[in-house]
Design a protein around this motif. Sequence first.
Motif: not given
Length: 151
Positions: A87-92, A1-9, A65-67
């Motif tokens: 996730c960044s694209v989908a958040y937007n 399962m993927n995680v949200i890395l600090p770089e993504a935030v 949540k997006v993920g």
Amino acid sequence: MNVILPEAVALVQRWETFVATPYLDNGGKLACGYGHSTIGDPVVTPDMVWTEAYASEVLKTDLEKVGRGLAKYITAPLNDYQFGACCSVAYNMGVGGFGRSDCAQQINNTISKYHMERAAVAMSQLAITAQDKVTGVRREFLGLHIRRIVE
């Protein structure tokens, strides 16, 4: 399962301006922080004032949540950086919009040797023109186009 890395935030924070008090987003909804609006708790109310640290925590939760929502659409394995970009694209643009996009189709087209390269091109095309949610007019969003290339 993927995680949200600090770089993504950090990527989303770079492109979503921090606003401490509620404002109307491009869709006419009340938002606060780094664009938090209809994605879930906390409910944004007109009297809120957020710190940047609090907004960062809310953003991380929103991206998680997006993920989880993307799991319905993305079937190909992604590394955590690819997952963060999605996730960044989908958040937007919204999970459903991203999930139905050519970009998501290209990601899932694992029969093709170059499916991820094609997905990257499709991702950059997502924001060349889009419908302005307030005016209803299709127009170019240069900032979003640059953001998609970075993602």
